[in-house]
Scaffold this motif. Sequence first.
Motif, PDB file in Angstrom:
ATOM      1  N   THR A  46      42.203   3.989  18.417  1.00 42.33           N
ATOM      2  CA  THR A  46      42.376   4.121  19.721  1.00 42.33           C
ATOM      3  C   THR A  46      42.599   5.444  20.356  1.00 42.33           C
ATOM      4  OG1 THR A  46      43.861   2.010  19.376  1.00 42.33           O
ATOM      5  CG2 THR A  46      44.398   3.319  21.377  1.00 42.33           C
ATOM      6  N   THR A  47      43.301   6.471  19.424  1.00 37.31           N
ATOM      7  CA  THR A  47      43.254   7.757  19.793  1.00 37.31           C
ATOM      8  C   THR A  47      41.958   8.439  20.046  1.00 37.31           C
ATOM      9  OG1 THR A  47      45.487   7.883  18.843  1.00 37.31           O
ATOM     10  CG2 THR A  47      44.304   9.861  19.139  1.00 37.31           C
ATOM     11  N   PHE A  48      41.139   8.241  19.179  1.00 40.83           N
ATOM     12  CA  PHE A  48      39.774   8.690  19.414  1.00 40.83           C
ATOM     13  C   PHE A  48      39.090   8.364  20.459  1.00 40.83           C
ATOM     14  CE2 PHE A  48      35.003   7.817  18.872  1.00 40.83           C
ATOM     15  CZ  PHE A  48      34.691   9.269  18.628  1.00 40.83           C
ATOM     16  N   PHE A  49      39.223   6.942  21.015  1.00 42.57           N
ATOM     17  CA  PHE A  49      38.498   6.818  22.247  1.00 42.57           C
ATOM     18  C   PHE A  49      39.453   7.213  23.596  1.00 42.57           C
ATOM     19  CE2 PHE A  49      36.434   3.562  19.847  1.00 42.57           C
ATOM     20  CZ  PHE A  49      35.152   3.523  20.414  1.00 42.57           C
ATOM     21  N   ALA A  84      48.439  -3.773  20.874  1.00 41.91           N
ATOM     22  CA  ALA A  84      48.641  -3.917  22.304  1.00 41.91           C
ATOM     23  C   ALA A  84      48.526  -2.763  23.037  1.00 41.91           C
ATOM     24  CB  ALA A  84      50.111  -3.922  22.321  1.00 41.91           C
ATOM     25  N   THR A  85      48.620  -1.479  22.510  1.00 43.07           N
ATOM     26  CA  THR A  85      48.404  -0.116  22.808  1.00 43.07           C
ATOM     27  C   THR A  85      46.843  -0.125  23.017  1.00 43.07           C
ATOM     28  OG1 THR A  85      50.201   0.592  21.976  1.00 43.07           O
ATOM     29  CG2 THR A  85      48.583   2.305  22.819  1.00 43.07           C
ATOM     30  N   GLY A 129      47.711  -7.968  34.590  1.00 39.56           N
ATOM     31  CA  GLY A 129      46.467  -7.810  33.901  1.00 39.56           C
ATOM     32  C   GLY A 129      46.259  -6.840  32.874  1.00 39.56           C
ATOM     33  N   LYS A 130      46.712  -5.949  32.753  1.00 35.09           N
ATOM     34  CA  LYS A 130      47.224  -4.914  31.576  1.00 35.09           C
ATOM     35  C   LYS A 130      47.752  -5.766  30.562  1.00 35.09           C
ATOM     36  CE  LYS A 130      46.307  -0.588  33.504  1.00 35.09           C
ATOM     37  NZ  LYS A 130      46.853   0.767  34.054  1.00 35.09           N
ATOM     38  N   MET A 131      49.058  -6.405  30.908  1.00 33.88           N
ATOM     39  CA  MET A 131      49.785  -6.963  30.145  1.00 33.88           C
ATOM     40  C   MET A 131      49.128  -8.305  29.419  1.00 33.88           C
ATOM     41  SD  MET A 131      53.044  -9.611  30.771  1.00 33.88           S
ATOM     42  CE  MET A 131      51.896 -10.912  31.328  1.00 33.88           C
ATOM     43  N   LEU A 189      44.525   0.403  26.540  1.00 33.51           N
ATOM     44  CA  LEU A 189      43.650   1.478  26.799  1.00 33.51           C
ATOM     45  C   LEU A 189      42.131   1.079  27.271  1.00 33.51           C
ATOM     46  CD1 LEU A 189      42.634   4.554  26.657  1.00 33.51           C
ATOM     47  CD2 LEU A 189      42.236   3.966  24.207  1.00 33.51           C
ATOM     48  N   VAL A 190      41.985  -0.394  26.545  1.00 32.58           N
ATOM     49  CA  VAL A 190      40.502  -1.100  26.932  1.00 32.58           C
ATOM     50  C   VAL A 190      40.517  -1.406  28.577  1.00 32.58           C
ATOM     51  CG1 VAL A 190      39.276  -2.943  26.664  1.00 32.58           C
ATOM     52  CG2 VAL A 190      40.049  -1.617  24.635  1.00 32.58           C
ATOM     53  N   ALA A 191      42.035  -2.045  28.818  1.00 34.00           N
ATOM     54  CA  ALA A 191      41.881  -2.426  30.210  1.00 34.00           C
ATOM     55  C   ALA A 191      41.707  -1.305  31.396  1.00 34.00           C
ATOM     56  CB  ALA A 191      43.153  -3.250  30.497  1.00 34.00           C
TER      57      ALA A 191
END
Length: 333
Positions: A166-169, A102-103, A120-122, A107-109
């Motif tokens: 996720t942390t890398f991006f 979900a996190t 929308g993020k949800m 981040l992608v959104a």
Amino acid sequence: MFRSKQPAQQHGSVRPPALWLAAGAVLLLALISLFVGVSDVSPADLLAGDAEVWQTFLVSRIPRTLAVILAGVALSIAGFILQLMARNRFVEPSTVGTVESATAGILVATLLLPAVPIVGKMVVAALFAMAGTALFLVVLRRIPLRNTLIVPLVGIMLGGVISAVTTFFAYRFDLLQTLNTWMIGDFSGVIRGRYELLWIVAALAVVGYICADRFTVAGMGEEFTTNLGLNYRRTMNLGLVLVSLISAVVVVVVGSIPFLGLIVPNLVSLLIGDNVRRAVPWIAVFGAGFVLLCDILGRVIRLPYEVPVGVIVSVVGSALFITLLVRRTAGAR
């Protein structure tokens, strides 16, 4: 695994007063929560009609308390549903990659759709959470020996991989600080107009209670479920959607609160047994009370500063998680 340890008749006369007593304790914690914080809000000031105090009370304290209760109830029930589906006491959204997925979705959104509203993020977070949870269930089916201890370790490793990516991006796009706001649950920013999405998880928790027996049957396997006349895939997909949506909404609104869905169902099981229908109301009450207590502690430990509730729940949850693992390992010898 999830059958009642004692006949239901033995609990019939005890359940109502005991459950109402627990609900009364949660109500007391909620009242305390309304008057604890940096801003001085007291019943006397409210009765005196102080406009500034009333504004703080209505805009901040009531929404925050409601958000704590809703998040605690929903995450606890989501963890219980996941345990029924996986037939394992040591899984919950933060130990199977659901929260991390979900996190990643948020981040992608944020990167691709920066102007998208919070709804929308949800939605994006929920889709990623569903994908992450589904991946865990697929991996789970491929484990030849579904050892009680191996299953959560596989989920933690899967979540760790997703979190690392996720942390890398987030680092590459200078969004680490933004990412941290979703990785640590914190109710300090909850005000009127920024918590109402949590009412969605309240409705989802009710659906989870209604369908709890179905998730128990589905956890027994596809052949067993089909023989009882239930649609296995439909039931599993429903559980997947419920857990993913609950996790996504909570992460978007207040951030991650790890181990909550693991601690509460296990404590309820130790206290009242494994009868599913009887356990769900207790899980809801315990979940709300536990998060309320942690949130109050976070506000008073370092006044006028505040410790995020996610930190306190993580400390308590990790200690209880290790205790439960050690007890299960000792009992298996």
